[in-house]
Design an enzyme around this catalytic site. Structure first.
Site, PDB file in Angstrom:
ATOM      1  N   ASP A  31     -71.797 -54.019  25.297  1.00 21.10           N
ATOM      2  CA  ASP A  31     -70.353 -53.825  25.224  1.00 21.10           C
ATOM      3  C   ASP A  31     -69.964 -52.741  26.241  1.00 21.10           C
ATOM      4  O   ASP A  31     -70.655 -51.719  26.395  1.00 21.10           O
ATOM      5  CB  ASP A  31     -69.953 -53.393  23.801  1.00 21.10           C
ATOM      6  CG  ASP A  31     -68.449 -53.272  23.669  1.00 21.10           C
ATOM      7  OD1 ASP A  31     -67.815 -54.282  23.356  1.00 21.10           O
ATOM      8  OD2 ASP A  31     -67.941 -52.152  23.887  1.00 21.10           O
ATOM      9  N   ASN A  44     -57.906 -51.366  30.530  1.00 25.01           N
ATOM     10  CA  ASN A  44     -56.749 -52.263  30.421  1.00 25.01           C
ATOM     11  C   ASN A  44     -55.456 -51.482  30.249  1.00 25.01           C
ATOM     12  O   ASN A  44     -54.409 -51.839  30.814  1.00 25.01           O
ATOM     13  CB  ASN A  44     -56.939 -53.218  29.245  1.00 25.01           C
ATOM     14  CG  ASN A  44     -57.977 -54.280  29.542  1.00 25.01           C
ATOM     15  OD1 ASN A  44     -58.180 -54.639  30.702  1.00 25.01           O
ATOM     16  ND2 ASN A  44     -58.646 -54.773  28.516  1.00 25.01           N
ATOM     17  N   ASP A  74     -60.144 -57.536  34.266  1.00 26.07           N
ATOM     18  CA  ASP A  74     -60.805 -58.823  34.557  1.00 26.07           C
ATOM     19  C   ASP A  74     -61.763 -58.687  35.727  1.00 26.07           C
ATOM     20  O   ASP A  74     -62.852 -59.282  35.743  1.00 26.07           O
ATOM     21  CB  ASP A  74     -59.750 -59.885  34.863  1.00 26.07           C
ATOM     22  CG  ASP A  74     -58.924 -60.234  33.635  1.00 26.07           C
ATOM     23  OD1 ASP A  74     -59.339 -59.854  32.511  1.00 26.07           O
ATOM     24  OD2 ASP A  74     -57.862 -60.882  33.800  1.00 26.07           O
ATOM     25  N   GLU A  85     -64.845 -57.730  25.845  1.00 23.06           N
ATOM     26  CA  GLU A  85     -65.760 -56.998  26.732  1.00 23.06           C
ATOM     27  C   GLU A  85     -67.192 -57.049  26.214  1.00 23.06           C
ATOM     28  O   GLU A  85     -68.048 -56.316  26.691  1.00 23.06           O
ATOM     29  CB  GLU A  85     -65.313 -55.536  26.857  1.00 23.06           C
ATOM     30  CG  GLU A  85     -65.437 -54.708  25.587  1.00 23.06           C
ATOM     31  CD  GLU A  85     -64.228 -54.838  24.676  1.00 23.06           C
ATOM     32  OE1 GLU A  85     -64.052 -53.999  23.798  1.00 23.06           O
ATOM     33  OE2 GLU A  85     -63.422 -55.796  24.876  1.00 23.06           O
TER      34      GLU A  85
END
Length: 862
Positions: free
Chosen positions: A741, A749, A758, A784
């Site tokens: 992760d 973000n 992205d 993620e």
């Protein structure tokens, strides 16, 4: 008038009877019966003891199997209940609000094959979730489960609708009872372990609790008999004596008992069978043995009496045969005398002269020594039926002489009776009729051949009157033999057409000239028929012609078929020339015999050019060899149908796809084969099919690929994980799972926008692909989170791989955000795992890595 038997005769009969009673054969038979009776009594006693012993062994065998199956089921069920209760108690939410209850129960059911159902009840006794047999049925718990929740008993056992059940209470964080989980055991799973067969049919299997109360009965249920058996056991053996492990056997007055303490639960298994049921087979054998002994004694006495009577008859028959010997020996007919078993006792001189055997070769032999083996069985049955009824039999026999010749004889066989009216022997007189039978058979065969002919056959005299006709002639004209024979030939035919046609030829045939012609003739009731007529003269001694043989065959159907065939062929040629598909006819070598207009226009070659090149000359070079190989295989194996798809180069030089098919047709001379076929342009179909295959491949790729990162998606990871789990269960190959992760990805973000996030995910996916092995499967799990499935890799190997990847990510600078780290959790497959177990252990390890400061690799904890 009274007749008195002289005293001398009476005393003589009494002496004969006494001698017969003390005959060694009689004495030996009685002694043998006495010995057999003693052996039978001893054997029945031993069988009685063995039957009781075998019944006890079967009880113990059945009980051990039943107890072992219950122990295993209890262990498995207890383990499932413990795991389910642990999951339910670890959730902070109340039972009614906990999600995923049914999947949890389904997974738990799959871990234990002994379970029949799982049901969750809350404190109020309401059913919250159920799977298995009780799904959708059980709305409230059984009374013993309610009692366990009322008194707070952690575990309880009882009967639920005829099924053995275990219940475990569920507590909240304050140790209060909030519900219970009821698991019922699959009875078929337990009964599958039991021994089966007729010997186990009368046994009853029970479960007794610590208070000796009946809990479950397997077998024929009868409460009265169960109580009776339990009471008798209590009187003869105290149940408290069976507290130890092991199987005990007890013999009571009416029952046999076997009892065993279960290893995992405070219950005992009890097997019971009545003595009468255990000894049922022995009682049947006792009755059968006594009846058999009595029958044997009766049969022995009967046969001894018959033996005595037969001895007297044989002596009398021998005397009678001796008296007849001199009279029969001089007779000119072949005579033979046999006993009742068909053994030859005597043959006269005429019999020896005809058969070619010596007397010593025949005497004592069965009469079948002369049999040719060609006499029907029905003849023998009829012969013996007459003789056994004391009647004379007369018939034909086919015998084989000493030199191997077969002769047909007319035989008369008569039984010879003694003074008591019983048959003593058989007397046979035979006459040779071989030549007569052969002449009769030849005439019959000629008549059958004539009558079996499909043609109309008639024999005409010099005045053209019917002398003789065959059966087909009469059936064709619908008349009887009396209406035709000795009548003029012309009366059966209408008009003078036939007379004008045949009269000159018949006149010439009477002079020795045969003829054959075909013509349309008019028949009464049949109309115009096309016939083939042939006539031949019949000569007698001296060469004089006295009659004519006329054969008439109705070949109207054949004539019409030939005409129809020619018309059909013309129609086929016309249809084929205008057909929108290619039609051809070829021989086994591939030379075209026929090709329609479409075929010729498509390939741009005439029929002559196709014959010079062969139809294979228009094939694409890459398809030439496989097509020819398939064609030759069809020809060699004489297959009826042939199909192939190939490319053809048309007259413009373009490559087009065609579907070719051919079928072999019959009706040609032996060794010659013809095939008629078709070619259909399927170029567009092939192009559409290829385009569809490309689209299907693209759709399949998209269905298993994450659109953002290009890695495999979650569905593909789950499928691969299930596959590796199956491989592990079957072959024991290692498999590990890495879950990672991105640390603080939400900040990326929030601060930089989703486009940058992205881009980070795509760059991270590239790092995973570059730093994993070709046999590994990196994929995106969601958001993620990423997964790496590592087949054939143990926990240590997966840990090294995760550590290398973590170090590599740590050194990379991502656009806009700079350096970014990841946390890793590693787990490996273990025996009994499900996919959920492995995923949970990997997720727990990842959770610990994040709690311990992130940017590190943690392995599972067992």
């Amino acid at each position: 008038m009274n007749m008195r038997v002289p005293p001398l005769q009476f005393s003589q009969q009494s002496g004969d009877q006494r001698r017969w009673m003390w005959h060694p054969m009689i004495v030996g038979a009685l002694a043998l019966l006495f010995i057999m009776s003693g052996m039978l009594a001893w054997g029945l006693y031993q069988d009685y003891k063995y039957s009781l012993q075998s019944a006890g062994e079967r009880l113990q065998t059945q009980l051990r199997a039943y107890a072992s199956a219950l122990d295993i089921a209890f262990i498995s069920t207890d383990h499932v209940l413990h795991d389910v209760s642990l999951v339910l108690e670890s959730s902070p939410q109340p039972l009614e609000q906990q999600p995923g209850l049914r999947p949890l129960f389904m997974r738990s059911m799959m871990t234990s094959p002994s379970l029949d159902s799982l049901v969750l009840y809350n404190r109020a006794g309401e059913g919250l979730a159920s799977v298995g047999r009780a799904e959708g049925i059980r709305q409230s718990p059984p009374g013993w489960v309610r009692a366990a929740m009322a008194v707070g008993s952690h575990m309880a056992m009882g009967i639920d609708d005829g099924h053995l059940g275990l219940a475990q209470l569920v507590y909240d964080s304050d140790s209060r009872v909030v519900g219970s989980v009821l698991a019922t055991i699959e009875p078929e799973q337990i009964e599958a372990e039991l021994e089966s067969g007729e010997a186990y049919g009368h046994q009853r299997l029970m479960l007794l609790d610590s208070q000796n109360q009946l809990m479950l009965v397997a077998g024929e249920y009868n409460q009265q008999k169960v109580n009776e058996a339990q009471g008798e056991l209590q009187r003869h053996s105290k149940l408290d004596e069976f507290a130890a492990f092991g199987t005990r056997l007890a013999f009571a007055d009416e029952y046999l008992y076997a009892i065993r303490q279960l290893g995992q639960q405070p219950v005992r298994a009890l097997a019971v069978i009545k003595r009468s049921d255990a000894l049922a087979g022995w009682q049947q054998r006792l009755l059968i043995s006594l009846l058999s002994l009595g029958s044997l004694m009766l049969v022995t006495l009967f046969f001894l009496k018959r033996w005595h009577d037969s001895l007297r008859r044989e002596r009398k028959a021998a005397n009678d045969l001796a008296h007849l010997y001199q009279a029969i020996e001089q007779m000119p007919s072949a005579i033979a005398i046999t006993d009742l078993e068909s053994r030859i006792l005597y043959v006269n001189r005429a019999y020896l002269a005809r058969s070619g055997y010596e007397r010593h070769q025949l005497l004592g032999q069965q009469a079948r020594i002369l049999s040719s083996g060609q006499i029907p069985q029905s003849t023998y049955l009829d012969l013996w039926n007459h003789l056994e009824q004391g009647l004379v039999w007369e018939g034909e026999l086919i015998n084989r002489l000493s030199d191997g010749q077969q002769r047909v004889e007319l035989a008369m066989i008569t039984p010879v009776h003694d003074t008591d009216g019983r048959t003593a022997c058989y007397f046979a007189i035979s006459t040779d009729i071989t030549e007569k039978k052969e002449n009769d058979r030849r005439l019959l065969r000629y008549g059958e051949i004539v009558d079996a002919s499909s043609e109309l056959m008639v024999l005409l005299d010099s005045q053209f009157r019917h002398l003789q006709v065959n059966h087909q002639y009469l059936a064709y004209h619908g008349c009887s033999r009396l209406e035709v024979e000795n009548e003029p030939f012309w009366q059966l035919y209408e008009g003078g057409e036939l007379h004008a046609l045949l009269k000159p030829r018949l006149d010439a045939a009477l002079k020795g000239t045969a003829f054959v012609l075909e013509a349309w003739l008019a028949f009464a009731g049949k109309g115009q028929r096309y016939c083939r007529i042939s006539g031949s003269p019949v000569s007698i001694a001296g060469g004089q012609i006295e009659s004519l043989v006329l054969n008439l065959a109705d070949i109207t159907e054949r004539k019409q078929s030939e005409d129809a065939l020619r018309a059909s062929e013309e129609r086929f040629r016309a249809l084929a020339d205008f057909s929108p598909i290619g039609i051809f006819e070829a021989d086994s070598e591939g030379h075209n015999v026929y090709a329609n207009r479409y075929f010729i226009e498509t390939v741009g070659s005439s029929l002559a050019e196709l014959n010079n090149l062969g139809w294979a000359g228009i094939l694409h070079p890459d398809d030439l060899k496989p097509v020819l190989r398939s064609w030759k295989t069809m020809v060699v194996q004489q297959q009826q149908d042939w199909h192939y798809e190939a490319r053809i180069i048309d007259r413009d030089g373009e490559v087009r796809w065609f579907r070719c098919a051919a079928r072999r047709y019959e009706g040609l001379p032996e060794g010659e084969a013809r095939y008629i076929g078709m070619v259909l342009d399927i170029t567009q179909q092939v192009q559409h099919r290829e385009e569809l295959e490309r689209k299907n491949e693209e759709l399949e790729r998209l269905s298993i690929t994450d659109g953002l990162t290009g890695l495999v998606n979650r569905a593909r990871i789950e499928a691969l994980l299930t596959h590796q789990l199956h491989r592990y269960e079957r072959y024991g190959t290692d498999c590990s799972l890495i879950m990672l992760d991105v640390d603080h990805f939400k900040q990326v973000n929030d601060n930089c926008g989703h486009a940058v996030g992205d881009q980070v995910l795509r760059q991270l996916a590239g790092l995973m692909q570059d730093n994993t092995r070709l046999t590994d499967f990196p994929g995106r799990w969601g958001g993620e989170e990423f997964m790496i499935l590592c087949p054939n890799t143990d926990l240590a190997g997966a840990h090294r791989l995760a550590e290398n990847l973590r170090h590599r990510i740590e050194q990379v600078k991502f656009p806009v955000i700079g350096q970014r780290t990841c946390s890793f959790g590693v787990a490996a497959l273990h025996p009994g795992d499900h996919t959920g177990d492995l995923l949970k252990r990997a997720d727990d390890a990842l959770y610990r890595a994040k709690n311990n400061g992130r940017n590190q690799v943690m392995i599972e904890q067992l």
